[in-house]
Design a protein around this motif. Structure first.
Motif, PDB file in Angstrom:
ATOM      1  N   ALA A 249      17.055  -6.155 150.545  1.00  0.00           N
ATOM      2  CA  ALA A 249      17.085  -7.569 150.161  1.00  0.00           C
ATOM      3  C   ALA A 249      18.003  -8.392 151.060  1.00  0.00           C
ATOM      4  N   ILE A 250      18.945  -7.738 151.748  1.00  0.00           N
ATOM      5  CA  ILE A 250      19.846  -8.455 152.650  1.00  0.00           C
ATOM      6  C   ILE A 250      19.064  -9.186 153.729  1.00  0.00           C
ATOM      7  N   ASN A 251      17.889  -8.665 154.095  1.00  0.00           N
ATOM      8  CA  ASN A 251      17.062  -9.326 155.109  1.00  0.00           C
ATOM      9  C   ASN A 251      16.628 -10.716 154.664  1.00  0.00           C
ATOM     10  N   THR A 252      16.340 -10.867 153.375  1.00  0.00           N
ATOM     11  CA  THR A 252      15.940 -12.169 152.851  1.00  0.00           C
ATOM     12  C   THR A 252      17.067 -13.181 153.008  1.00  0.00           C
ATOM     13  N   ALA A 253      18.303 -12.758 152.659  1.00  0.00           N
ATOM     14  CA  ALA A 253      19.451 -13.656 152.756  1.00  0.00           C
ATOM     15  C   ALA A 253      19.724 -14.061 154.204  1.00  0.00           C
ATOM     16  N   LEU A 254      19.686 -13.111 155.123  1.00  0.00           N
ATOM     17  CA  LEU A 254      19.969 -13.410 156.524  1.00  0.00           C
ATOM     18  C   LEU A 254      18.869 -14.262 157.158  1.00  0.00           C
ATOM     19  N   ALA A 255      17.611 -13.943 156.844  1.00  0.00           N
ATOM     20  CA  ALA A 255      16.502 -14.721 157.396  1.00  0.00           C
ATOM     21  C   ALA A 255      16.552 -16.167 156.918  1.00  0.00           C
ATOM     22  N   GLU A 256      16.918 -16.381 155.651  1.00  0.00           N
ATOM     23  CA  GLU A 256      17.016 -17.734 155.111  1.00  0.00           C
ATOM     24  C   GLU A 256      18.212 -18.474 155.712  1.00  0.00           C
ATOM     25  N   LEU A 257      19.331 -17.771 155.847  1.00  0.00           N
ATOM     26  CA  LEU A 257      20.561 -18.394 156.333  1.00  0.00           C
ATOM     27  C   LEU A 257      20.432 -18.841 157.780  1.00  0.00           C
ATOM     28  N   TYR A 258      19.837 -17.998 158.618  1.00  0.00           N
ATOM     29  CA  TYR A 258      19.859 -18.261 160.057  1.00  0.00           C
ATOM     30  C   TYR A 258      18.570 -18.855 160.614  1.00  0.00           C
ATOM     31  N   SER A 259      17.440 -18.660 159.939  1.00  0.00           N
ATOM     32  CA  SER A 259      16.189 -19.166 160.511  1.00  0.00           C
ATOM     33  C   SER A 259      15.286 -19.855 159.493  1.00  0.00           C
ATOM     34  N   GLY A 260      15.712 -19.942 158.237  1.00  0.00           N
ATOM     35  CA  GLY A 260      14.908 -20.601 157.215  1.00  0.00           C
ATOM     36  C   GLY A 260      13.637 -19.860 156.863  1.00  0.00           C
ATOM     37  N   GLN A 261      13.588 -18.553 157.124  1.00  0.00           N
ATOM     38  CA  GLN A 261      12.387 -17.755 156.847  1.00  0.00           C
ATOM     39  C   GLN A 261      12.621 -16.733 155.729  1.00  0.00           C
ATOM     40  N   GLY A 262      13.459 -17.105 154.783  1.00  0.00           N
ATOM     41  CA  GLY A 262      13.768 -16.196 153.689  1.00  0.00           C
ATOM     42  C   GLY A 262      12.553 -15.817 152.862  1.00  0.00           C
ATOM     43  N   ARG A 263      11.625 -16.773 152.665  1.00  0.00           N
ATOM     44  CA  ARG A 263      10.435 -16.476 151.867  1.00  0.00           C
ATOM     45  C   ARG A 263       9.576 -15.414 152.537  1.00  0.00           C
ATOM     46  N   ARG A 264       9.410 -15.520 153.856  1.00  0.00           N
ATOM     47  CA  ARG A 264       8.632 -14.517 154.584  1.00  0.00           C
ATOM     48  C   ARG A 264       9.284 -13.143 154.470  1.00  0.00           C
ATOM     49  N   ALA A 265      10.583 -13.100 154.660  1.00  0.00           N
ATOM     50  CA  ALA A 265      11.286 -11.820 154.559  1.00  0.00           C
ATOM     51  C   ALA A 265      11.172 -11.242 153.159  1.00  0.00           C
ATOM     52  N   SER A 266      11.252 -12.103 152.132  1.00  0.00           N
ATOM     53  CA  SER A 266      11.176 -11.621 150.747  1.00  0.00           C
ATOM     54  C   SER A 266       9.818 -10.992 150.460  1.00  0.00           C
ATOM     55  N   GLU A 267       8.760 -11.468 151.131  1.00  0.00           N
ATOM     56  CA  GLU A 267       7.432 -10.886 150.927  1.00  0.00           C
ATOM     57  C   GLU A 267       7.387  -9.453 151.452  1.00  0.00           C
TER      58      GLU A 267
END
Length: 290
Positions: A249-267
């Motif tokens: 799940a850490i990928n979701t937080a980092l993707a959202e924080l740095y590139s705004g792609q948290g939703r994609r990572a969460s999928e």
């Protein structure tokens, strides 16, 4: 997980509560579990297990990273998804799902191997991972050392090698808080599932390709290498289970924080976590018991 799913669907847990529960898990319960897993009588045999685990964990992370960099090229993943692919393949959910599994199978020795592996995983996360998701290339030692799980790992290892035991009732309190980790992490995972549009989720080919990579191809490559190079059955078991873990799940937080792609990572996280309920037992059985 089922209870977490039902509690959110019934409205007894709200979506806004999940962040608070996640903070409770990562900042209190999980560090307590890590710290208390190191509270065992000192022995040179256990110290040797920690040393072997450190070397194997470093090699494990390097091989995983190389495979993660290779697979998007094979599947011709779009450029805007490549970094998410690599991150989600490299950084797995070893603690939240791994602790209940490994604790049940291998006890305190298995957990101390897990803690050692997690330290190296976090080392890669706060160096390569931050660079992957952002343009930042500098390694933030302060952020790394002050992460609750890492701080608890360092303190736990120091107390172990110094042969210092935490006195009761403090140790009992920390153990009780640590025992919350497995059920709390499963409740949160179930609640996250309840927010997912599964019809939309499993219509995308790239999600199937990712799950095939993370849950099948990586174990198929890593497990034979692990079985060839590891004699200690506890270390082998922990590493095999680590190889089979879904995206963290850490990928979701980092993707959202740095590139705004948290939703994609969460999928990627949700789909791989769901399918891992089938693949983890299968990989473990074939690798360790068949």
């Amino acid at each position: 997980m089922l209870f977490g799913f039902l509690l959110l669907k019934l409205g007894w847990i709200k979506k806004i509560h999940i962040n608070g529960l996640s903070g409770l898990l990562t900042k209190l319960s999980l560090p307590c579990a890590i710290l208390m897993s190191c509270q065992m009588p000192f022995s040179w045999q256990t110290a040797q297990v920690i040393g072997e685990s450190a070397v194997i964990s470093l090699l494990f992370m390097i091989v995983t990273l190389l495979l993660a960099l290779l697979m998007p090229k094979i599947f011709r993943i779009k450029a805007d998804l490549k970094n998410i692919w690599v991150g989600c393949c490299t950084f797995s959910n070893i603690l939240f799902i791994g602790i209940p599994i490994i604790g049940s199978l291998y006890g305190h020795v298995g957990l101390i191997v897990l803690v050692t592996y997690n330290a190296f995983s976090n080392l890669f996360l706060f160096s390569f991972g931050i660079k992957l998701y952002s343009s930042v290339s500098k390694f933030e030692w302060r952020s790394f050392l002050l992460t609750p799980a890492i701080a608890a790992s360092i303190l736990g290892f120091l107390l172990f090698f110094a042969r210092i035991r935490i006195v009761s009732p403090i140790s009992e309190t920390l153990s009780d808080l640590g025992n919350m980790t497995a059920p709390l992490s499963m409740l949160i995972t179930g609640a996250l599932f309840a927010q997912t549009d599964f019809q939309h989720l499993f219509k995308r080919l790239d999600l199937y390709e990712f799950c095939l990579t993370r849950l099948v191809i990586l174990p198929l490559v890593l497990v034979p290498l692990l079985k060839f190079g590891i004699q200690n059955q506890i270390i082998l078991g922990v590493m095999v289970i680590a190889a089979a873990m879904p995206a963290g799940a850490i990928n979701t937080a980092l993707a959202e924080l740095y590139s705004g792609q948290g939703r994609r990572a969460s999928e990627y996280v949700v789909s791989s976590t769901l399918l891992s309920m089938l693949t983890i037992p299968l990989v473990a059985w074939v690798s360790l018991f068949a």
